[in-house]
Design a protein around this motif. Structure first.
Motif, PDB file in Angstrom:
ATOM      1  N   ASN A   9      15.847 -35.661 -15.812  1.00  0.00           N
ATOM      2  CA  ASN A   9      14.518 -36.244 -15.977  1.00  0.00           C
ATOM      3  C   ASN A   9      13.623 -35.298 -16.768  1.00  0.00           C
ATOM      4  O   ASN A   9      13.832 -34.098 -16.775  1.00  0.00           O
ATOM      5  CB  ASN A   9      13.892 -36.547 -14.611  1.00  0.00           C
ATOM      6  N   MET A  10      12.648 -35.870 -17.458  1.00  0.00           N
ATOM      7  CA  MET A  10      11.695 -35.058 -18.198  1.00  0.00           C
ATOM      8  C   MET A  10      10.332 -35.740 -18.127  1.00  0.00           C
ATOM      9  O   MET A  10      10.163 -36.846 -18.635  1.00  0.00           O
ATOM     10  CB  MET A  10      12.126 -34.897 -19.663  1.00  0.00           C
ATOM     11  N   ASP A  12       6.548 -36.762 -19.049  1.00  0.00           N
ATOM     12  CA  ASP A  12       5.956 -37.059 -20.357  1.00  0.00           C
ATOM     13  C   ASP A  12       5.312 -35.836 -20.995  1.00  0.00           C
ATOM     14  O   ASP A  12       5.439 -35.626 -22.206  1.00  0.00           O
ATOM     15  CB  ASP A  12       4.907 -38.168 -20.228  1.00  0.00           C
ATOM     16  N   LEU A  14       6.117 -32.659 -20.678  1.00  0.00           N
ATOM     17  CA  LEU A  14       7.146 -31.781 -21.242  1.00  0.00           C
ATOM     18  C   LEU A  14       7.781 -32.392 -22.477  1.00  0.00           C
ATOM     19  O   LEU A  14       8.111 -31.675 -23.433  1.00  0.00           O
ATOM     20  CB  LEU A  14       8.213 -31.477 -20.198  1.00  0.00           C
ATOM     21  N   ALA A  15       7.944 -33.707 -22.482  1.00  0.00           N
ATOM     22  CA  ALA A  15       8.494 -34.378 -23.664  1.00  0.00           C
ATOM     23  C   ALA A  15       7.562 -34.192 -24.861  1.00  0.00           C
ATOM     24  O   ALA A  15       8.014 -33.926 -25.980  1.00  0.00           O
ATOM     25  CB  ALA A  15       8.713 -35.862 -23.380  1.00  0.00           C
ATOM     26  N   ALA A  16       6.261 -34.305 -24.639  1.00  0.00           N
ATOM     27  CA  ALA A  16       5.292 -34.128 -25.713  1.00  0.00           C
ATOM     28  C   ALA A  16       5.322 -32.685 -26.237  1.00  0.00           C
ATOM     29  O   ALA A  16       5.276 -32.455 -27.451  1.00  0.00           O
ATOM     30  CB  ALA A  16       3.890 -34.487 -25.229  1.00  0.00           C
ATOM     31  N   GLY A  18       7.871 -30.597 -26.036  1.00  0.00           N
ATOM     32  CA  GLY A  18       9.140 -30.437 -26.739  1.00  0.00           C
ATOM     33  C   GLY A  18       9.104 -31.045 -28.127  1.00  0.00           C
ATOM     34  O   GLY A  18       9.568 -30.451 -29.101  1.00  0.00           O
ATOM     35  N   ARG A  19       8.529 -32.208 -28.203  1.00  0.00           N
ATOM     36  CA  ARG A  19       8.451 -32.893 -29.499  1.00  0.00           C
ATOM     37  C   ARG A  19       7.605 -32.099 -30.497  1.00  0.00           C
ATOM     38  O   ARG A  19       7.935 -32.025 -31.682  1.00  0.00           O
ATOM     39  CB  ARG A  19       7.867 -34.284 -29.287  1.00  0.00           C
ATOM     40  N   SER A  20       6.538 -31.484 -29.987  1.00  0.00           N
ATOM     41  CA  SER A  20       5.672 -30.697 -30.880  1.00  0.00           C
ATOM     42  C   SER A  20       6.399 -29.459 -31.418  1.00  0.00           C
ATOM     43  O   SER A  20       6.022 -28.918 -32.452  1.00  0.00           O
ATOM     44  CB  SER A  20       4.390 -30.288 -30.164  1.00  0.00           C
TER      45      SER A  20
END
Length: 153
Positions: A9-10, A12, A14-16, A18-20
């Motif tokens: 699971n991740m 939101d 942390l996903a943002a 990571g994406r940055s």
């Protein structure tokens, strides 16, 4: 539910984050590789400490810097000594047979496998992140060498 599987699971946030970082992944990876090689050169000179894996994998993500302490070196004391110097360490590897579900269901049972059990108390991860300074790597290695040289009390 407790059972075998993958925890993937991740949140939101942390996903943002990571994406940055994707735009900088090449630079970040290059810096981790450079720091890993610096660590490796210094750790190879420390008696009683071995790199895991022993040979550097050119395809590695270099996300952890793991060492194995020789038999007779108290990992807890090494961790404590490094912490007293302001150096954080982690224990990233725990043998599968030590997890609750595996203890009850795995064919090897709670006794586990001899090699995994033998290594279980001797590995630890040293600090590694792209913003780590060369002087910090040198200090970690110096303190690690001193902690290992102190030996059992």
């Amino acid at each position: 539910l407790v059972g075998p599987g993958i925890k993937a699971n991740m949140p939101d946030l942390l996903a943002a984050l990571g994406r940055s970082q994707l735009a900088r992944i090449g630079v970040l990876q290059q810096e981790r590789r450079r720091l890993t090689l610096r660590y490796r050169a210094a750790i190879e000179l420390i008696e009683g400490v071995h790199l895991v894996p022993s040979e550097h994998d050119p395809h590695s993500a270099d996300h952890l810097l793991v060492v194995r302490l020789e038999l007779g070196i108290d990992r807890g004391e090494v961790v404590r000594s490094l912490a007293e110097s302001g150096i954080s360490t982690s224990i990233h590897f725990r043998p599968l047979h030590q997890f609750a579900w595996m203890e009850k269901h795995a064919l090897v049972g709670a006794a586990g496998l001899d090699a995994a059990q033998a290594v279980a108390g001797s590995v630890l991860s040293l600090p590694l992140y792209p913003d780590l300074a060369d002087a910090d790597v040198d200090r970690v290695c110096d303190r690690l060498a001193a902690a290992v040289a102190t030996g059992p009390a």
